[in-house]
Design a protein around this motif. Structure first.
Motif, PDB file in Angstrom:
ATOM      1  N   ILE A  23      -3.012  -4.540   0.676  1.00 16.11           N
ATOM      2  CA  ILE A  23      -4.454  -4.269   0.778  1.00 16.11           C
ATOM      3  C   ILE A  23      -5.222  -5.588   0.738  1.00 16.11           C
ATOM      4  O   ILE A  23      -6.159  -5.797   1.506  1.00 16.11           O
ATOM      5  N   ARG A  24      -4.797  -6.482  -0.157  1.00 15.81           N
ATOM      6  CA  ARG A  24      -5.493  -7.760  -0.278  1.00 15.81           C
ATOM      7  C   ARG A  24      -5.458  -8.520   1.048  1.00 15.81           C
ATOM      8  O   ARG A  24      -6.485  -9.001   1.523  1.00 15.81           O
ATOM      9  N   ALA A  25      -4.254  -8.589   1.646  1.00 13.79           N
ATOM     10  CA  ALA A  25      -4.105  -9.321   2.908  1.00 13.79           C
ATOM     11  C   ALA A  25      -4.969  -8.686   3.996  1.00 13.79           C
ATOM     12  O   ALA A  25      -5.659  -9.375   4.746  1.00 13.79           O
ATOM     13  N   ALA A  26      -4.944  -7.353   4.065  1.00 11.05           N
ATOM     14  CA  ALA A  26      -5.685  -6.651   5.113  1.00 11.05           C
ATOM     15  C   ALA A  26      -7.191  -6.861   4.949  1.00 11.05           C
ATOM     16  O   ALA A  26      -7.901  -7.116   5.923  1.00 11.05           O
ATOM     17  N   LEU A  27      -7.686  -6.762   3.685  1.00 13.67           N
ATOM     18  CA  LEU A  27      -9.126  -6.903   3.465  1.00 13.67           C
ATOM     19  C   LEU A  27      -9.585  -8.338   3.704  1.00 13.67           C
ATOM     20  O   LEU A  27     -10.635  -8.570   4.301  1.00 13.67           O
TER      21      LEU A  27
ATOM     22  N   LEU B 146      -2.380   3.481   3.983  1.00  7.47           N
ATOM     23  CA  LEU B 146      -3.327   3.917   5.020  1.00  7.47           C
ATOM     24  C   LEU B 146      -4.596   3.068   4.990  1.00  7.47           C
ATOM     25  O   LEU B 146      -5.135   2.712   6.044  1.00  7.47           O
ATOM     26  N   ALA B 147      -5.057   2.747   3.790  1.00 10.07           N
ATOM     27  CA  ALA B 147      -6.245   1.890   3.683  1.00 10.07           C
ATOM     28  C   ALA B 147      -5.950   0.525   4.287  1.00 10.07           C
ATOM     29  O   ALA B 147      -6.776  -0.049   5.004  1.00 10.07           O
ATOM     30  N   ALA B 148      -4.755  -0.015   4.007  1.00  9.79           N
ATOM     31  CA  ALA B 148      -4.374  -1.314   4.553  1.00  9.79           C
ATOM     32  C   ALA B 148      -4.285  -1.253   6.075  1.00  9.79           C
ATOM     33  O   ALA B 148      -4.745  -2.159   6.778  1.00  9.79           O
ATOM     34  N   ILE B 149      -3.721  -0.138   6.591  1.00 13.02           N
ATOM     35  CA  ILE B 149      -3.593   0.006   8.055  1.00 13.02           C
ATOM     36  C   ILE B 149      -4.980   0.043   8.688  1.00 13.02           C
ATOM     37  O   ILE B 149      -5.249  -0.635   9.682  1.00 13.02           O
ATOM     38  N   ASN B 150      -5.880   0.818   8.110  1.00 12.98           N
ATOM     39  CA  ASN B 150      -7.240   0.919   8.630  1.00 12.98           C
ATOM     40  C   ASN B 150      -7.907  -0.449   8.697  1.00 12.98           C
ATOM     41  O   ASN B 150      -8.515  -0.813   9.697  1.00 12.98           O
ATOM     42  N   SER B 151      -7.776  -1.207   7.596  1.00 16.18           N
ATOM     43  CA  SER B 151      -8.435  -2.512   7.550  1.00 16.18           C
ATOM     44  C   SER B 151      -7.792  -3.480   8.529  1.00 16.18           C
ATOM     45  O   SER B 151      -8.483  -4.217   9.231  1.00 16.18           O
ATOM     46  N   SER B 152      -6.464  -3.482   8.591  1.00 20.65           N
ATOM     47  CA  SER B 152      -5.770  -4.387   9.508  1.00 20.65           C
ATOM     48  C   SER B 152      -6.093  -4.034  10.952  1.00 20.65           C
ATOM     49  O   SER B 152      -6.278  -4.935  11.786  1.00 20.65           O
ATOM     50  N   ALA B 153      -6.178  -2.748  11.249  1.00 25.40           N
ATOM     51  CA  ALA B 153      -6.485  -2.325  12.613  1.00 25.40           C
ATOM     52  C   ALA B 153      -7.884  -2.796  12.993  1.00 25.40           C
ATOM     53  O   ALA B 153      -8.105  -3.274  14.108  1.00 25.40           O
ATOM     54  N   GLY B 154      -8.825  -2.651  12.035  1.00 24.44           N
ATOM     55  CA  GLY B 154     -10.192  -3.114  12.288  1.00 24.44           C
ATOM     56  C   GLY B 154     -10.217  -4.612  12.545  1.00 24.44           C
ATOM     57  O   GLY B 154     -10.882  -5.095  13.475  1.00 24.44           O
ATOM     58  N   ALA B 155      -9.451  -5.357  11.715  1.00 23.67           N
ATOM     59  CA  ALA B 155      -9.406  -6.807  11.877  1.00 23.67           C
ATOM     60  C   ALA B 155      -8.790  -7.173  13.229  1.00 23.67           C
ATOM     61  O   ALA B 155      -9.329  -8.004  13.966  1.00 23.67           O
ATOM     62  N   ALA B 173      -2.245  -9.346  12.236  1.00 18.76           N
ATOM     63  CA  ALA B 173      -2.785  -8.063  11.776  1.00 18.76           C
ATOM     64  C   ALA B 173      -1.907  -6.909  12.257  1.00 18.76           C
ATOM     65  O   ALA B 173      -1.615  -5.971  11.503  1.00 18.76           O
ATOM     66  N   ALA B 174      -1.459  -6.984  13.506  1.00 13.45           N
ATOM     67  CA  ALA B 174      -0.598  -5.926  14.053  1.00 13.45           C
ATOM     68  C   ALA B 174       0.710  -5.841  13.268  1.00 13.45           C
ATOM     69  O   ALA B 174       1.220  -4.747  12.995  1.00 13.45           O
ATOM     70  N   GLN B 175       1.216  -7.007  12.869  1.00 15.25           N
ATOM     71  CA  GLN B 175       2.456  -7.014  12.069  1.00 15.25           C
ATOM     72  C   GLN B 175       2.248  -6.318  10.725  1.00 15.25           C
ATOM     73  O   GLN B 175       3.112  -5.586  10.256  1.00 15.25           O
ATOM     74  N   ARG B 176       1.087  -6.572  10.145  1.00 12.31           N
ATOM     75  CA  ARG B 176       0.793  -5.912   8.866  1.00 12.31           C
ATOM     76  C   ARG B 176       0.697  -4.404   9.052  1.00 12.31           C
ATOM     77  O   ARG B 176       1.105  -3.632   8.188  1.00 12.31           O
ATOM     78  N   ILE B 177       0.150  -3.988  10.205  1.00 14.09           N
ATOM     79  CA  ILE B 177       0.050  -2.547  10.478  1.00 14.09           C
ATOM     80  C   ILE B 177       1.443  -1.935  10.505  1.00 14.09           C
ATOM     81  O   ILE B 177       1.704  -0.893   9.893  1.00 14.09           O
ATOM     82  N   VAL B 178       2.364  -2.614  11.218  1.00 11.79           N
ATOM     83  CA  VAL B 178       3.737  -2.111  11.309  1.00 11.79           C
ATOM     84  C   VAL B 178       4.355  -2.019   9.906  1.00 11.79           C
ATOM     85  O   VAL B 178       4.970  -1.012   9.539  1.00 11.79           O
ATOM     86  N   TYR B 179       4.129  -3.074   9.123  1.00  9.61           N
ATOM     87  CA  TYR B 179       4.689  -3.110   7.764  1.00  9.61           C
ATOM     88  C   TYR B 179       4.138  -1.971   6.910  1.00  9.61           C
ATOM     89  O   TYR B 179       4.896  -1.269   6.223  1.00  9.61           O
TER      90      TYR B 179
END
Lengths: 213, 359
Positions: A23-27, B146-155, B173-179
């Protein structure tokens, strides 16, 4: 502006506290993609260990964390001298928790998973609010410093000028010559950095609104 | 083949008990009056009160106690023969015995009620907390990735929309989505493995007996809601082959659903739950099944799709989780059975499941 902080310290900053590294990385990245500077921490303790700048800031805070819960930390913030807006995130939000958090002064409450734009909007409005709050505090301080620089005679004139008295009347009331009033009046305008009488009145009101001159 | 039908209405039962007790009290009164002073027939009021405590409400028991004591005093006044002093003492002892019996009996009754309430609470609690905890922890575990995917997708989207697009950042960001998608999948796999680990510990058992055991736990709750229970259990039911505890959980869930459907009670008709078990012979001897049906005369499932009932998070109850029937179906399926719901002609709901026979 009297402060001479360099630009890196005046950039608005979002502080993220979440125990989930993903979450941290994504945000971090999401906020970077819209040009907002973010710093993230795994716990409230890590956050407190980090020195804070004077720049506008807001806190994105996870509710459920192993060491200290977000809501507990929020309750302690004022006593630690932290006044930045707080945006809560939770994976198991319920109405009760949201109402309690908002009542305690939270800026916003996001339920995971939230839409990316919802976080961006919340962060931007929180940063704007904090910038405004800081700006107000700063201008109040400046004004107070200017007021403090006036001598008692100048203050006497200041108070009567904003009451709408003429120089003649002020001279009579203070039992001084009219030319002395004119000189002091010019000094007041100069020290308060007021361009007009209207501005002086506004400054006087602002000073009165807080502690009173 | 037709199962014997046993109707049991708690209200008629109570009325009969009251009438019987009154007749017996009059008999004791007559015996006390016709015998001489020295014979303390009045003590026979005490066993009657003990019976009353078993069946009647506390207020009725107190009323009957008062009547018993009054009758005792009146019969002493009417008695004409024997030693008067002994009679007086005997009457005093009788009155004390009656009062003490009633007091202790009522005390016992309130303790039993408290015990019953606790048991009922436990029954409900164990179901609710298990389901509640399960759903809360699954929701939390899945919401993180899911929250991480949403944020990564937005980024990712914003890095691509930037001019010039920042391909490197978008790829990260796409890699993080996959992860994170993999993380969400891991959570689901874990949930699935939990249910898989709970593979039924199948054994041959008597479904009627398992049901009776369960009913003894919930009889208090049904009395409390004034629900008539009608049992039509086939006496020579062949043993089924399933996980006994799991099947009991399903029956408890269906029973609690039926009880909830009947409260608040309807003003037009008495609340009634009927449970039937029967043997369904198959084409071959080994394809026979045992059928369990539970019906209530509540508001029923009007307008609802019967097929939707067993879908996750579907509920008619304002506070329901919509998981009870889903879990019930998972359990019945895992035990090689089949569960379904039907509308009743009188408007109520009916749930049925079948289970395979023991080999």
């Amino acid at each position: 502006m009297t402060d001479n902080l360099d630009s890196s310290l005046t950039t608005p900053t979002v502080y993220i506290i979440d125990d989930d590294p993903s979450i941290r990385a994504a945000l971090d990245d999401l906020l970077a993609s819209v040009g907002v500077k973010a710093l993230s921490f795994a716990s409230t303790r890590d956050f407190l260990a980090h020195p804070l700048s004077d720049a506008p800031a807001c806190l994105v805070l996870d509710v459920r964390m192993p060491e200290q819960s977000g809501t507990d930390f929020h309750a302690q913030m004022a006593s630690r001298g932290l006044h930045m807006p707080v945006i809560f995130m939770t994976g198991h939000g319920d109405i009760h928790m949201a109402v309690k958090a908002i009542k305690q002064g939270a800026w916003d409450f996001l339920t995971k998973p939230f839409i990316d734009q919802a976080l961006i909007d919340a962060v931007q409005s929180a940063l704007a609010a904090d910038a405004q709050r800081k700006e107000q505090a700063r201008s109040r301080l400046t004004l107070q410093q200017r007021w403090d620089s006036l001598n008692p005679g100048e203050r006497d004139v200041f108070v009567r000028v904003v009451q709408g008295l003429l120089n003649k009347q002020i001279a009579a009331e203070l039992n001084v010559k009219e030319v002395t009033v004119k000189v002091r009046r010019a000094r007041v305008m100069q020290k308060m950095q007021a361009g007009s009488l209207a501005e002086l009145v506004r400054q006087f009101d602002q000073l009165n609104a807080e502690t009173g001159p | 083949m037709k199962p014997p039908f046993s109707a049991l209405s708690s209200n008629t039962y109570r009325a009969l008990a009251l009438v019987g007790l009154c007749i017996l009290m009059v008999l004791v009164f007559i015996a006390d009056t016709v015998t001489n002073y020295a014979i303390a027939a009045a003590v026979f009021h005490t066993p009657l009160l003990l019976i009353a405590i078993r069946f009647l409400s506390a207020r009725l028991v107190i009323a009957l106690t008062g009547i018993s004591m009054a009758l005792t005093v009146v019969s002493v006044l009417l008695t004409r023969s024997g030693d008067y002093d002994v009679g007086l003492i005997n009457t005093g002892i009788s009155l004390v015995a009656i009062a003490v019996t009633a007091y202790l009996g009522l005390k016992l009754k309130s303790v039993q009620a408290a015990a019953h309430e606790t048991r009922e609470h436990l029954l409900r609690l164990s179901r609710l907390t298990t389901l509640g905890q399960l759903s809360t922890s699954i929701a939390h575990e899945v919401s993180q990735p899911l929250a991480a995917i949403n944020s990564s997708a937005g980024a990712c989207q914003r890095w691509l929309e930037a001019s010039p697009p920042n391909i490197e950042k978008a790829q990260a960001a796409a890699q993080r989505i996959v992860y994170d998608a993999q993380r969400a999948k891991d959570v689901l796999d874990r949930v699935r493995s939990i249910t898989r680990n709970e593979a039924p510990a199948s054994s041959a058992f008597d479904l009627n007996l398992a049901l009776t055991e369960l009913l003894s736990l919930s009889s208090g709750e049904m009395q409390h809601h004034h629900i008539d229970l009608r049992l039509a259990l086939q006496t020579d039911l062949p043993p089924v082959y399933a996980d006994r505890v799991q099947i009991q959980q399903v029956m408890a869930n269906l029973l609690l659903n039926a009880i909830e459907a009947l409260s608040p009670p309807s003003s037009s008709h008495a609340a009634c739950i009927s449970i039937e078990t029967s043997f369904l012979p198959g084409d071959k001897p080994q394809t026979g099944k045992v059928l369990f049906s539970i019906k209530d005369n509540g508001p029923g499932l009007s307008g609802t799709q019967l097929s939707e009932l067993f879908n996750t998070f579907w509920t008619t109850k304002p506070t329901g989780l919509g998981l009870g029937l889903t879990i019930s179906r998972t359990i019945i399926d895992a035990n090689n059975g089949h569960i379904w719901a039907t509308h009743q002609t009188d408007g109520g709901a009916a749930f049925h499941f079948t289970l395979p026979l023991a080999p």
